[in-house]
Design an enzyme around this catalytic site. Structure first.
Site, PDB file in Angstrom:
ATOM      1  N   LYS A 237       0.805  -1.224   0.000  1.00 60.78           N
ATOM      2  CA  LYS A 237       0.000   0.000   0.000  1.00 60.78           C
ATOM      3  C   LYS A 237       0.838   1.275   0.000  1.00 60.78           C
ATOM      4  O   LYS A 237       0.439   2.291  -0.556  1.00 60.78           O
ATOM      5  CB  LYS A 237      -0.969  -0.016   1.174  1.00 60.78           C
TER       6      LYS A 237
ATOM      7  N   GLU B 299     -10.120   7.728   3.140  1.00 59.68           N
ATOM      8  CA  GLU B 299     -11.041   6.960   3.972  1.00 59.68           C
ATOM      9  C   GLU B 299     -10.423   5.585   4.134  1.00 59.68           C
ATOM     10  O   GLU B 299      -9.577   5.167   3.354  1.00 59.68           O
ATOM     11  CB  GLU B 299     -12.426   6.855   3.345  1.00 59.68           C
TER      12      GLU B 299
ATOM     13  N   SER C 270       1.492  -9.846  -1.199  1.00 69.91           N
ATOM     14  CA  SER C 270       1.164  -8.420  -1.065  1.00 69.91           C
ATOM     15  C   SER C 270       1.402  -7.855   0.325  1.00 69.91           C
ATOM     16  O   SER C 270       1.616  -6.657   0.477  1.00 69.91           O
ATOM     17  CB  SER C 270      -0.296  -8.191  -1.479  1.00 69.91           C
TER      18      SER C 270
END
Ligand SMILES: *Cc1c(COP(=O)(O)O)cnc(C)c1O
Length: 397
Positions: free
Chosen positions: A87, A109, A380
């Site tokens: 991320k 958000e 990931s």
């Protein structure tokens, strides 16, 4: 409602947004075009990714897993990136873009808190005011992530409207952006939303696939036969796949959380497999494949892994699945949990539950021969965040 043809991937993508959002999207598109190839911007982003984020992440030959499945398995170690997942590639890229645009404030958000935490990291590091909207229900379920964000100077705003979860947080964040667009940047967490977000987020995540290409050429002298990645919104998947799209000999598998795959018609049982069984519709500003009922109401997704729990998928993945370039497949909760335990035991790596879905597909497909001889799996993220969820799940079994 404003509908344009810009940012289309076949029929998918585009901009389906209220008129008031258009100036902000146009400003963003123009700025991204201006800065994306700017040498100063690229140099600065490379620096942060390397010295702050820990890039490049290794491409690791999982020897014991390879032996077990009878093919050569490489793991792309995004779990080793700062924050424990891919991320940060995106949040650093967008936060830096915001800075070049002259914004001083980031808005985001978050559902379970993973994107919020990655945004908090980038915001603190680049010295920007950061505010994260989070459903009030989620703030109670994810107290540690709220605290993590607060430690890094981010203001977490609990949203008490509606169902007090992610979709309400999205509404509030958008409302904030519309009224504060001069000084604020809206930082989206995956390859979703209206154009230009799916393209911007993809480009920032392509660092994964570009590294894989270079690393596998060094190690094997050729490209892999297949690449496997999990898909929630789809950012780690498209970032890994995209540099290989012209290489049609490389099979690209996008693993969604869900039941029994393409043959299954009971969508409720499919948890969040929007690529496999979703229907076309508009979600969060873009036309894509989404889980909806016959009346167009969005169905709630369900998965053990918070990061895959999304009712839609990025428009570019929807397009690539339709054209057959990527292959949407599924792994169930129980299969992901088995893979979670297996990688922990066999390689000493505790994978994120999201990534465990990609690993699960190796176990499902290795025998069929469809994966070929050399497989790259995008790991990931790391699984430390998931220990409580796994304990709970194991207790139920
Ligand atoms: C958020 C997350 C995902 C899902 O997001 P994508 O946009 O589909 O990549 C997958 N894995 C991990 C570890 C995550 O944190």
């Amino acid at each position: 409602m404003n509908i344009t043809k810009k940012g289309k991937f076949g029929r998918f993508g585009g901009q389906f947004v209220p008129e008031v959002l258009m100036p902000a999207l146009e400003e963003l598109e123009e700025a991204y075009e201006r800065f994306k190839d700017n040498p100063d911007f690229k140099k600065e982003l490379d620096y942060y990714l390397r010295d702050f984020g820990g890039r490049p992440s290794p491409l690791y030959h999982a020897r014991r897993l390879s032996e077990k499945y009878g093919l050569k398995v490489y793991l792309k170690r995004e779990d080793l990136i700062h924050g424990g997942a891919h991320k940060l590639n995106n949040t650093l890229g967008q936060a830096l873009l915001a800075k070049y645009m002259g914004k001083r404030r980031l808005i985001a958000e978050t559902g379970a808190g993973q994107h919020g935490t990655a945004t908090a990291m980038a915001g603190a590091n680049l010295g920007m005011d950061t505010e994260v909207y989070m459903g009030a229900k989620d703030t109670r379920r994810q107290r540690m992530n709220v605290y993590r964000m607060e430690l890094m100077g981010t203001k977490v705003i609990p949203v008490t409207s509606g169902s007090q979860t992610l979709k309400d947080a999205i509404n509030e964040a958008l409302r904030d952006w519309v009224s504060n667009v001069e000084d604020s940047y809206y930082l989206i967490g995956s390859v979703v939303g209206p154009h230009p977000y799916p393209t911007i987020v993809r480009d920032f995540q392509c660092v994964i696939g570009n590294e894989v290409r270079q690393q596998i050429m060094e190690k094997e002298g050729r490209l892999p036969d297949s690449i496997i990645a999990c898909a929630g919104g789809g950012s780690n998947a498209i970032g890994t796949f995209h540099p290989f799209i012209p290489d049609t000999d490389v099979k690209l598998f996008a693993v969604e959380a869900g039941g029994s795959g393409l043959k299954c018609t009971d969508k409720a049982a499919l948890h969040s497999a929007s690529l496999s069984v979703g229907e076309e519709g508009v979600l969060h500003g873009a036309r894509t494949k989404i889980l909806q009922d016959p009346y167009g109401q969005i169905l709630e997704s369900h998965s053990v892994s918070a990061g895959l729990d999304y009712s839609g998928v990025g428009p570019e993945l929807a397009y690539l699945a339709e054209t057959g370039r990527i292959l949407p497949v599924n792994a169930e909760d129980s299969e992901a949990l088995a893979a979670f335990h297996e990688l922990s035991r066999m390689e000493g790596i505790i994978p994120a539950l999201e990534s465990s879905h990609a690993l699960a597909y190796l176990a499902k497909a290795a025998d069929s021969g469809e994966l070929g001889d050399i497989v790259v799996i995008n790991l990931s993220g790391r699984g430390d965040k998931d220990l409580e969820a796994v304990l709970e799940k194991v207790g139920q079994l």
